[in-house]
Design a protein around this motif. Sequence first.
Motif, mmCIF file in Angstrom:
data_model
loop_
_atom_site.group_PDB
_atom_site.id
_atom_site.type_symbol
_atom_site.label_atom_id
_atom_site.label_comp_id
_atom_site.label_asym_id
_atom_site.label_seq_id
_atom_site.Cartn_x
_atom_site.Cartn_y
_atom_site.Cartn_z
ATOM 1 N N VAL A 21 0.871 -1.178 0.000
ATOM 2 C CA VAL A 21 0.000 0.000 0.000
ATOM 3 C C VAL A 21 0.909 1.229 0.000
ATOM 4 N N SER A 22 0.614 2.215 -0.836
ATOM 5 C CA SER A 22 1.476 3.389 -0.956
ATOM 6 C C SER A 22 1.280 4.350 0.208
ATOM 7 N N ARG A 48 -3.964 9.862 2.361
ATOM 8 C CA ARG A 48 -5.280 10.318 1.914
ATOM 9 C C ARG A 48 -6.386 9.793 2.831
ATOM 10 N N GLU A 49 -6.307 8.540 3.244
ATOM 11 C CA GLU A 49 -7.337 7.969 4.099
ATOM 12 C C GLU A 49 -7.318 8.585 5.497
ATOM 13 N N ILE A 50 -6.131 8.872 6.008
ATOM 14 C CA ILE A 50 -6.047 9.532 7.319
ATOM 15 C C ILE A 50 -6.660 10.925 7.236
ATOM 16 N N ALA A 51 -6.366 11.637 6.167
ATOM 17 C CA ALA A 51 -6.888 12.998 6.009
ATOM 18 C C ALA A 51 -8.403 13.005 5.858
ATOM 19 N N SER A 74 1.219 0.494 10.998
ATOM 20 C CA SER A 74 0.136 -0.426 11.363
ATOM 21 C C SER A 74 -0.997 -0.371 10.355
ATOM 22 N N GLU A 75 -1.337 0.832 9.880
ATOM 23 C CA GLU A 75 -2.390 0.976 8.889
ATOM 24 C C GLU A 75 -2.008 0.319 7.559
ATOM 25 N N LYS A 76 -0.747 0.459 7.180
ATOM 26 C CA LYS A 76 -0.291 -0.198 5.955
ATOM 27 C C LYS A 76 -0.454 -1.708 6.067
ATOM 28 N N GLN A 77 -0.056 -2.225 7.234
ATOM 29 C CA GLN A 77 -0.136 -3.658 7.477
ATOM 30 C C GLN A 77 -1.579 -4.140 7.402
ATOM 31 N N ARG A 78 -2.493 -3.357 8.019
ATOM 32 C CA ARG A 78 -3.907 -3.742 8.027
ATOM 33 C C ARG A 78 -4.477 -3.761 6.611
ATOM 34 N N GLN A 79 -4.157 -2.741 5.814
ATOM 35 C CA GLN A 79 -4.730 -2.656 4.485
ATOM 36 C C GLN A 79 -4.178 -3.720 3.538
ATOM 37 N N VAL A 80 -2.945 -4.102 3.749
ATOM 38 C CA VAL A 80 -2.386 -5.186 2.949
ATOM 39 C C VAL A 80 -3.121 -6.487 3.274
ATOM 40 N N ARG A 81 -3.398 -6.717 4.549
ATOM 41 C CA ARG A 81 -4.158 -7.915 4.935
ATOM 42 C C ARG A 81 -5.561 -7.866 4.320
ATOM 43 N N ASP A 82 -6.167 -6.679 4.319
ATOM 44 C CA ASP A 82 -7.511 -6.545 3.759
ATOM 45 C C ASP A 82 -7.551 -6.888 2.269
#
Length: 630
Positions: free
Chosen positions: A110-111, A117-120, A155-163
């Motif tokens: 995930v870039s 962008r998602e945090i914003a 952590s967010e990158k890790q979660r989105q890769v799992r998703d």
Amino acid sequence: MVLQTLRKGASGWIAKIFLVVLTLSFVVWGIADVFRGMGASSVASVGGTEISAQVFRQQYLDQLQRISRQAGRAITPEQARAFGLDRQVLNQMIADATLDAEAARLSLAVSDAQIAREIAENPNFRAPGAKAFDPSYFQQILRSNGLTEQRFVASEKQRQVRDQLLQALGAGVSVPQVLLEAVNRFEGETRTASYIRVTPAAAGTLPAPTEEALRAYFDAHKLAFRAPEYRKISVLALTPATLSAGITVTDADAKADYDRTIARFGKPETREVQQIVFTSAADAAAAEEKIKAGATFADIATARGLTPKDTDLGLVAKSAILDPKIAEAAFSLADGAVSGPVEGRFGTALVHVTKIVPGSYQPFELVKPQIVSELQLDKAKRIILDMHDKVEDERASGATLQEAAQKLGLKVQSFDVDRSGHDTAGASVDVPGGADVISGAFAAQPGVETDTVQLPQGGGFVWYETAAITPARDRTFEEAKDAVTARYTEAETEKAVEAKAKELMDKAKAGTPLAQVSAEADIPLQIAEGLHRGRAEGPFSAESVTSVFDVKEGGFGIALGAPEPDRIVFQVTKVEVPQQMPDTSRVSQELSRQLENDVLVQYLAAIQKELGVKINERLFAQAVGTNPAN
């Protein structure tokens, strides 16, 4: 956990499914009990991905604290292990590591721009009232949760890769129509049954048990009559109730409280009040002169174009009148009198009283005991913490519980109870601190100091110790005779009811109509219509309804009645299956989720089998605070 709070609103439906899968995957497939080939500080590994003992322990403690907050009381590590929380947390972390390893093998990523962008766009990172992302507010939230921006983003990158993996597997799973039809038939099918309810009275009067029969029953069931282990527990309960008995309240203090709160002991005086508000004091004075000359209050109101709705305040208590000066004037007038000009909040007014309803209060002497008790409790609540510290000081100095209580004017109670909180006579005992004290006493030996129990909602404190242990033992027949007689009678009654029910069913199966069987037994034949699976109906419990659905149309059966030992002899007379499919959207969604879970469970298991899962059981036990088995 913390990250779940920060991600609120950012996760989709697939993440919710994943939470279920984390537990189910290992319940179904298990995990290997191997600890070779890992780092010395790793509690588990999946392929080349290791889970450190420090990270595992932190997540385990976070989860333990969260559950304790939800339960409203502290959950001990022993209780958590009994619930399997330690294994659940480890299984979740192994599932995370499994997905991370597979994502790395598939080169998923995930870039930084997507995460930014998602945090914003996440409204949870906007200050209250703000419509745009606030970097300083975002940093404030991270700091308050002990996180850095780098750690959260990773952590967010890790979660989105799992998703990405989970969505690829779970999306688009459809439910076969044949399965929907089967579920509809199962849930919608209803049955009608004719039945005879066989009670102990219908089974006939049992002969009185002989001594020999009772002794034989006792010998065959000695374990059921065994005396349990008892513990003598010494308890010092420090509560507002126990402290209040020693607090003195003078008559003067009680009377002062009565006068201050007299409204709660009856009904206050009420009056029907009218008022006319004038724009100037001169107009009010002129109106007063007209009244003195013979005009009525109503004449003044009419002359000013006012209706009763404009002047009436209604039948009110003094406290209900918002303007203190108007209230004082109204409650100082005689019935029918009109006041002079009163400078109120909204102008100068004339006040008129048209009716007085006297107040009614309980006399002081009648409510004095209640007031004294309330004042004692109130004072006890204010001094309970000071008294707690005094008890702790006495214990720290080496004083026994009895010595500390005697010095401070407190009372130690003694209870003889088993593990379930019953005394030697079988009666339930109200031990201060309840199950916490009883379980603690059974875990401690005599002479060993135990932890203080803090009662919920500021209820006080309980100190306790195990004074003596009475081991479990076999009771003699003479000791247990009453209980033996009761159990024997229950067992024989159940046998008689069961035998009678079987006799009636055998007649019906042999060809005698159930109505005739009912008439010959002098038991009414009844009908139960619209029986559904899993739903109790009349004498049919949810369990006995299952028996009805296990029999074909026209068939017979025996089911447990409610209450036991009743039995129900029934015949299924009608089976109705819904002809039209109802709205299946809810059922379809639920079945879809279950199918998705099944796919994900198998997927995780296959990856783990390929990569290999290893657990260092010794390090795992140390991380959760237990001694590993040798």
